[in-house]
Design a protein around this motif. Structure first.
Motif, PDB file in Angstrom:
ATOM      1  N   LEU A   1       1.496   3.915   0.352  1.00  0.00           N
ATOM      2  CA  LEU A   1       1.684   3.791  -1.086  1.00  0.00           C
ATOM      3  C   LEU A   1       0.449   4.277  -1.831  1.00  0.00           C
ATOM      4  O   LEU A   1       0.558   4.913  -2.888  1.00  0.00           O
ATOM      5  N   ALA A   2      -0.732   3.991  -1.279  1.00  0.00           N
ATOM      6  CA  ALA A   2      -1.978   4.470  -1.886  1.00  0.00           C
ATOM      7  C   ALA A   2      -2.003   5.991  -1.948  1.00  0.00           C
ATOM      8  O   ALA A   2      -2.347   6.583  -2.981  1.00  0.00           O
ATOM      9  N   GLU A   3      -1.608   6.621  -0.829  1.00  0.00           N
ATOM     10  CA  GLU A   3      -1.606   8.086  -0.795  1.00  0.00           C
ATOM     11  C   GLU A   3      -0.551   8.666  -1.732  1.00  0.00           C
ATOM     12  O   GLU A   3      -0.803   9.672  -2.408  1.00  0.00           O
ATOM     13  N   ARG A   4       0.603   8.038  -1.791  1.00  0.00           N
ATOM     14  CA  ARG A   4       1.645   8.514  -2.706  1.00  0.00           C
ATOM     15  C   ARG A   4       1.180   8.392  -4.158  1.00  0.00           C
ATOM     16  O   ARG A   4       1.490   9.249  -4.992  1.00  0.00           O
ATOM     17  N   TYR A   5       0.413   7.354  -4.452  1.00  0.00           N
ATOM     18  CA  TYR A   5      -0.042   7.097  -5.821  1.00  0.00           C
ATOM     19  C   TYR A   5      -1.197   8.009  -6.229  1.00  0.00           C
ATOM     20  O   TYR A   5      -1.211   8.553  -7.333  1.00  0.00           O
ATOM     21  N   SER A   6      -2.172   8.198  -5.316  1.00  0.00           N
ATOM     22  CA  SER A   6      -3.410   8.870  -5.717  1.00  0.00           C
ATOM     23  C   SER A   6      -3.767  10.094  -4.891  1.00  0.00           C
ATOM     24  O   SER A   6      -4.689  10.828  -5.242  1.00  0.00           O
ATOM     25  N   GLY A   7      -3.051  10.287  -3.776  1.00  0.00           N
ATOM     26  CA  GLY A   7      -3.394  11.392  -2.893  1.00  0.00           C
ATOM     27  C   GLY A   7      -4.376  11.025  -1.802  1.00  0.00           C
ATOM     28  O   GLY A   7      -4.632  11.835  -0.905  1.00  0.00           O
ATOM     29  N   VAL A   8      -4.937   9.808  -1.860  1.00  0.00           N
ATOM     30  CA  VAL A   8      -5.944   9.384  -0.884  1.00  0.00           C
ATOM     31  C   VAL A   8      -5.606   7.989  -0.371  1.00  0.00           C
ATOM     32  O   VAL A   8      -5.374   7.072  -1.167  1.00  0.00           O
ATOM     33  N   GLN A   9      -5.598   7.838   0.955  1.00  0.00           N
ATOM     34  CA  GLN A   9      -5.364   6.528   1.535  1.00  0.00           C
ATOM     35  C   GLN A   9      -6.648   5.698   1.464  1.00  0.00           C
ATOM     36  O   GLN A   9      -7.663   6.085   2.038  1.00  0.00           O
ATOM     37  N   SER A  10      -6.586   4.590   0.777  1.00  0.00           N
ATOM     38  CA  SER A  10      -7.698   3.632   0.762  1.00  0.00           C
ATOM     39  C   SER A  10      -7.136   2.288   0.334  1.00  0.00           C
ATOM     40  O   SER A  10      -6.078   2.211  -0.298  1.00  0.00           O
ATOM     41  N   TRP A  11      -7.857   1.231   0.680  1.00  0.00           N
ATOM     42  CA  TRP A  11      -7.405  -0.105   0.288  1.00  0.00           C
ATOM     43  C   TRP A  11      -7.393  -0.245  -1.231  1.00  0.00           C
ATOM     44  O   TRP A  11      -6.455  -0.813  -1.799  1.00  0.00           O
TER      45      TRP A  11
ATOM     46  N   GLN B   1      -5.142  16.522  14.364  1.00  0.00           N
ATOM     47  CA  GLN B   1      -5.475  16.888  12.986  1.00  0.00           C
ATOM     48  C   GLN B   1      -4.950  15.796  12.061  1.00  0.00           C
ATOM     49  O   GLN B   1      -3.817  15.332  12.220  1.00  0.00           O
ATOM     50  N   PHE B   2      -5.778  15.397  11.128  1.00  0.00           N
ATOM     51  CA  PHE B   2      -5.424  14.325  10.207  1.00  0.00           C
ATOM     52  C   PHE B   2      -5.096  14.906   8.840  1.00  0.00           C
ATOM     53  O   PHE B   2      -5.802  15.781   8.335  1.00  0.00           O
ATOM     54  N   ASN B   3      -4.028  14.378   8.238  1.00  0.00           N
ATOM     55  CA  ASN B   3      -3.629  14.838   6.909  1.00  0.00           C
ATOM     56  C   ASN B   3      -4.399  14.160   5.790  1.00  0.00           C
ATOM     57  O   ASN B   3      -4.364  14.603   4.650  1.00  0.00           O
ATOM     58  N   SER B   4      -5.059  13.053   6.096  1.00  0.00           N
ATOM     59  CA  SER B   4      -5.702  12.272   5.046  1.00  0.00           C
ATOM     60  C   SER B   4      -7.048  11.772   5.528  1.00  0.00           C
ATOM     61  O   SER B   4      -7.361  11.817   6.718  1.00  0.00           O
ATOM     62  N   ALA B   5      -7.846  11.282   4.597  1.00  0.00           N
ATOM     63  CA  ALA B   5      -9.170  10.767   4.930  1.00  0.00           C
ATOM     64  C   ALA B   5      -9.042   9.534   5.818  1.00  0.00           C
ATOM     65  O   ALA B   5      -8.071   8.776   5.747  1.00  0.00           O
ATOM     66  N   THR B   6     -10.050   9.345   6.661  1.00  0.00           N
ATOM     67  CA  THR B   6     -10.045   8.230   7.592  1.00  0.00           C
ATOM     68  C   THR B   6     -10.271   6.902   6.873  1.00  0.00           C
ATOM     69  O   THR B   6     -11.154   6.776   6.037  1.00  0.00           O
ATOM     70  N   VAL B   7      -9.443   5.912   7.185  1.00  0.00           N
ATOM     71  CA  VAL B   7      -9.682   4.535   6.753  1.00  0.00           C
ATOM     72  C   VAL B   7     -10.142   3.789   7.994  1.00  0.00           C
ATOM     73  O   VAL B   7      -9.338   3.410   8.837  1.00  0.00           O
ATOM     74  N   ASP B   8     -11.451   3.614   8.125  1.00  0.00           N
ATOM     75  CA  ASP B   8     -11.981   3.077   9.379  1.00  0.00           C
ATOM     76  C   ASP B   8     -12.644   1.717   9.211  1.00  0.00           C
ATOM     77  O   ASP B   8     -13.458   1.318  10.031  1.00  0.00           O
ATOM     78  N   TYR B   9     -12.268   1.017   8.161  1.00  0.00           N
ATOM     79  CA  TYR B   9     -12.791  -0.335   7.977  1.00  0.00           C
ATOM     80  C   TYR B   9     -11.659  -1.227   7.493  1.00  0.00           C
ATOM     81  O   TYR B   9     -10.755  -0.770   6.798  1.00  0.00           O
ATOM     82  N   PRO B  10     -11.680  -2.493   7.843  1.00  0.00           N
ATOM     83  CA  PRO B  10     -10.615  -3.406   7.423  1.00  0.00           C
ATOM     84  C   PRO B  10     -10.789  -3.846   5.980  1.00  0.00           C
ATOM     85  O   PRO B  10     -11.873  -3.717   5.403  1.00  0.00           O
ATOM     86  N   ALA B  11      -9.739  -4.390   5.421  1.00  0.00           N
ATOM     87  CA  ALA B  11      -9.760  -4.788   4.012  1.00  0.00           C
ATOM     88  C   ALA B  11     -10.090  -6.269   3.889  1.00  0.00           C
ATOM     89  O   ALA B  11      -9.218  -7.113   3.992  1.00  0.00           O
ATOM     90  N   ALA B  12     -11.349  -6.576   3.699  1.00  0.00           N
ATOM     91  CA  ALA B  12     -11.797  -7.937   3.347  1.00  0.00           C
ATOM     92  C   ALA B  12     -11.214  -9.006   4.254  1.00  0.00           C
ATOM     93  O   ALA B  12     -10.752 -10.037   3.791  1.00  0.00           O
TER      94      ALA B  12
END
Length: 462
Positions: free
Chosen positions: A314-324, A138-149
């Protein structure tokens, strides 16, 4: 006396240099100016440059300030269903906390054996000997399934693997190759751990050199990965490392095998396995090492996975969602009222692997100075840095007796990038921030490192 040293090579650096060496009069476009209270090397210090792994200084310092040195990632292990006469009629549930150290080889406390033994012990306490169900994540956050640039040729290699919702074994697999005569195709003879759903094909060839020049290509959305390049000829076994296509899948298969080997049987009942009935019952909680320990490994070993996971945390702490994108906003939000962040930083990830990251040496020095003068965690931050001539990524530079052991810092390198930043220890209470970045040079990285080492040694030993 207060010192600030800001060093930066211009982006056009050594394009006029054809030979594999440096002419300081032509290549080093920095100059020394002095005032009564400060020493500046500030030529081109506001020119944006690709920092490579120097960016980890930004990520780790921000994480230290926002999350605190005692922060730990948490993975929860539990079950659903009923336990009847030693049989669990339900599923083992792993609730991921995005821990990048789960099953990592980089800490004594996080090995796969220790991790799985803790889970096994929690099952034994409940007297569970048989599981009529499966292991589910079970995942607590949305999937980040692509690399950042980042570059395509980096994505499939061990250093380019991105954080997963459940990270495992450093998100790395080891591929054993076998080579014969020069020019022949190299064979894949073993993959560890197994990756059942994915295949890895070798297009690499055997070569006369003695280098590892094999690169793995793939992303999690592709079932077939492949290897290009070359390895030395006539080798029975030559191991390279690759990113792990699906760490959560490997975690499930490895844990299931471990439990079976320790007399906890599985019989996968589809109805019970897919049922959502029943509340989650906690078996145990697995905690990562502290953040202070994680950032020490991140900076000493220049670990991309740890840095990028901190960035997404840090992204999740800031906005609630993990993303680049949210990671970018989180970093800016913290620093924008402390240093001149907007004018000096344009970042895309937390590790520095993306060639689209740009920052200035002035910005790095401002950040390092702020940490020195304002952070209550400065001692922890210092401990995370390598020591010139002694440890980490600085072990083989700054070895001259005049400055050996007197530089704390981080290196950064990729193709046509060599960079260093940190502190020169003038004395016990005087740490001099510095940053030097070289981009787009035509000579070798070895030659660039040698010259920068010589130049900084001369300046700091005056």
């Amino acid at each position: 006396m207060k010192y600030i040293i800001t060093l930066c090579f211009t982006l056009i650096f050594t394009q006029i240099i054809a030979q594999d060496s440096f002419n300081p009069d032509e290549a080093l476009l920095c100059k020394l100016s002095r005032t009564e209270s400060k020493v500046f090397f500030s030529e081109h210090s506001k020119v944006p440059a690709v920092p490579a792994s120097l960016l980890k200084l930004v990520t780790t310092s921000t994480a230290l300030e926002v999350l605190g040195p005692n922060f730990r990632y948490r993975t929860r292990v539990g079950y659903t269903g009923d336990i009847i006469n030693g049989v669990l009629h339900g599923n083992i549930i792993i609730v991921s906390g995005n821990d990048p150290t789960l099953g990592s080889d980089l800490f004594d406390s996080t090995s796969v054996d220790i991790l799985f033994s803790q889970i096994k012990h929690s099952l034994e306490l409940k007297q569970i000997q048989h599981i009529k169900g499966d292991i589910q994540i079970q995942f607590n956050s949305a999937t980040v399934d692509y690399p950042a640039a980042r570059l395509w040729e980096d994505m499939g290699n061990y250093y380019g693997g991105i954080p997963n919702n459940l990270n495992f074994r450093d998100n790395t697999i080891r591929i054993t190759l076998q080579s014969t005569e020069v020019g022949s195709k190299v064979k894949v003879v073993d993959i560890a751990p197994d990756i059942d759903y994915y295949t890895i094909q070798s297009n690499a060839i055997a070569a006369a050199h003695q280098k590892d020049s094999a690169y793995v290509y793939g992303i999690s959305q592709l079932q077939k990965w492949w290897i290009e390049g070359s390895i030395p000829a006539n080798l029975e076994a030559f191991t390279i490392k690759s990113a792990m296509p699906d760490p959560s899948m490997v975690f499930v298969q490895d844990l299931r095998l471990f439990l079976k080997e320790n007399q906890i049987e599985f019989s996968n009942n589809t109805e019970e396995s897919t049922s959502t009935d029943g509340a989650f019952q906690l078996l145990c909680e697995v905690y990562s090492p502290t953040l202070s320990e994680i950032i020490k490994v991140t900076n000493h070993k220049s670990n991309n996975l740890f840095a990028d996971q901190l960035f997404l945390t840090l992204a999740e702490r800031y906005s609630g969602v993990q993303s680049w994108d949210n990671g970018v906003l989180a970093i800016e939000s913290f620093w924008k009222d402390k240093i001149d962040y907007v004018s000096n930083f344009n970042i895309k990830d937390g590790s520095g692997l993306s060639p689209k990251n740009h920052l200035t040496s002035e910005g790095i020095v401002q950040l390092l100075e702020w940490m020195q003068n304002n952070s209550s965690h400065f001692d922890v931050f210092k401990e995370s840095l390598a020591i010139g001539g002694q440890s980490g990524t600085l072990e083989y530079v700054f070895r001259d007796s005049k400055i050996k052991g007197k530089i704390l810092g981080k290196s950064g390198s990729m193709e046509s990038v060599v960079a260093y930043a940190g502190y020169y220890i003038k004395n016990d209470n005087n740490y001099i921030p510095f940053c030097i970045i070289a981009n787009n040079f035509l000579s070798s990285s070895k030659s660039a490192r040698k010259y920068i080492d010589k130049y900084l040694t001369a300046q700091f030993s005056k």
